[in-house]
Design a protein around this motif. Structure first.
Motif, mmCIF file in Angstrom:
data_model
loop_
_atom_site.group_PDB
_atom_site.id
_atom_site.type_symbol
_atom_site.label_atom_id
_atom_site.label_comp_id
_atom_site.label_asym_id
_atom_site.label_seq_id
_atom_site.Cartn_x
_atom_site.Cartn_y
_atom_site.Cartn_z
ATOM 1 N N UNK A 1 0.839 -1.198 0.000
ATOM 2 C CA UNK A 1 0.000 0.000 0.000
ATOM 3 C C UNK A 1 0.879 1.254 0.000
ATOM 4 N N UNK A 2 1.833 1.288 0.915
ATOM 5 C CA UNK A 2 2.702 2.482 1.022
ATOM 6 C C UNK A 2 3.553 2.680 -0.230
ATOM 7 N N UNK A 3 3.993 1.590 -0.827
ATOM 8 C CA UNK A 3 4.826 1.686 -2.033
ATOM 9 C C UNK A 3 4.026 2.192 -3.237
ATOM 10 N N UNK A 4 2.793 1.736 -3.371
ATOM 11 C CA UNK A 4 1.962 2.115 -4.519
ATOM 12 C C UNK A 4 1.255 3.452 -4.343
ATOM 13 N N UNK A 5 1.066 3.877 -3.108
ATOM 14 C CA UNK A 5 0.300 5.095 -2.824
ATOM 15 C C UNK A 5 1.136 6.336 -3.161
ATOM 16 N N UNK A 6 0.524 7.337 -3.800
ATOM 17 C CA UNK A 6 1.306 8.516 -4.180
ATOM 18 C C UNK A 6 1.601 9.484 -3.036
ATOM 19 N N UNK A 7 0.839 9.417 -1.946
ATOM 20 C CA UNK A 7 1.014 10.382 -0.863
ATOM 21 C C UNK A 7 2.218 10.029 0.001
ATOM 22 N N UNK A 8 2.861 11.054 0.505
ATOM 23 C CA UNK A 8 3.980 10.905 1.435
ATOM 24 C C UNK A 8 3.515 10.248 2.740
ATOM 25 N N UNK A 9 2.306 10.600 3.191
ATOM 26 C CA UNK A 9 1.734 10.074 4.440
ATOM 27 C C UNK A 9 0.309 9.587 4.170
ATOM 28 N N UNK A 10 0.141 8.375 3.625
ATOM 29 C CA UNK A 10 -1.230 7.907 3.382
ATOM 30 C C UNK A 10 -1.984 7.689 4.694
ATOM 31 N N UNK A 11 -3.273 7.996 4.681
ATOM 32 C CA UNK A 11 -4.131 7.760 5.849
ATOM 33 C C UNK A 11 -4.562 6.301 5.829
ATOM 34 N N UNK A 12 -4.220 5.573 6.903
ATOM 35 C CA UNK A 12 -4.516 4.146 7.002
ATOM 36 C C UNK A 12 -5.140 3.873 8.362
ATOM 37 N N UNK A 13 -6.253 3.135 8.371
ATOM 38 C CA UNK A 13 -6.886 2.669 9.605
ATOM 39 C C UNK A 13 -6.809 1.152 9.606
ATOM 40 N N UNK A 14 -6.663 0.576 10.804
ATOM 41 C CA UNK A 14 -6.565 -0.866 10.933
ATOM 42 C C UNK A 14 -7.284 -1.293 12.208
#
Length: 112
Positions: free
Chosen positions: A87-100
């Motif tokens: 997810x982090x590798x493919x996501x364009x944002x520097x700080x993607x919002x992720x909930x778990x």
């Protein structure tokens, strides 16, 4: 039995399919005999890049509003670290919002 998680992330519309496919390939989104399972809903994200940031979209110090998707899927514990890395590798944002969230097991069969 291993823990199952609900993985939720927000991604700009321009990168929706790319990020989902990366997370699916890492093992998330599997339920029984199905894969690539997800729920997504369109919305609008808002953020303001601060000093020191390297925003993909927008300018430092200015509030930016972006068409984004909220994506939710199931992820088993053994696929969690690979899925988050993808997810982090493919996501364009520097700080993607992720909930778990860890999920409680479903109860056994319900009476008819």
């Amino acid at each position: 039995m291993s823990t199952v998680y609900k993985l939720c992330f927000y991604v700009p519309a321009s990168h929706l399919e790319e990020v989902k496919q990366a997370v699916f390939a890492a093992g998330a989104g599997r339920i029984g005999n199905y894969d690539c399972c997800a729920f997504q809903v369109a919305g609008e994200g808002q953020f303001r890049p601060l000093d020191g940031s390297r925003p993909f979209i927008g300018q430092q110090g200015e509030i930016e509003r972006v068409p984004e998707y909220r994506v939710e899927m199931i992820c088993e514990e053994n696929a969690l670290r690979p899925a988050l890395a993808a997810l982090r590798l493919a996501h364009p944002y520097e700080e993607p919002a992720i909930d778990l969230w860890p999920l409680a097991p479903l109860p056994g069969p319900l009476p008819e």
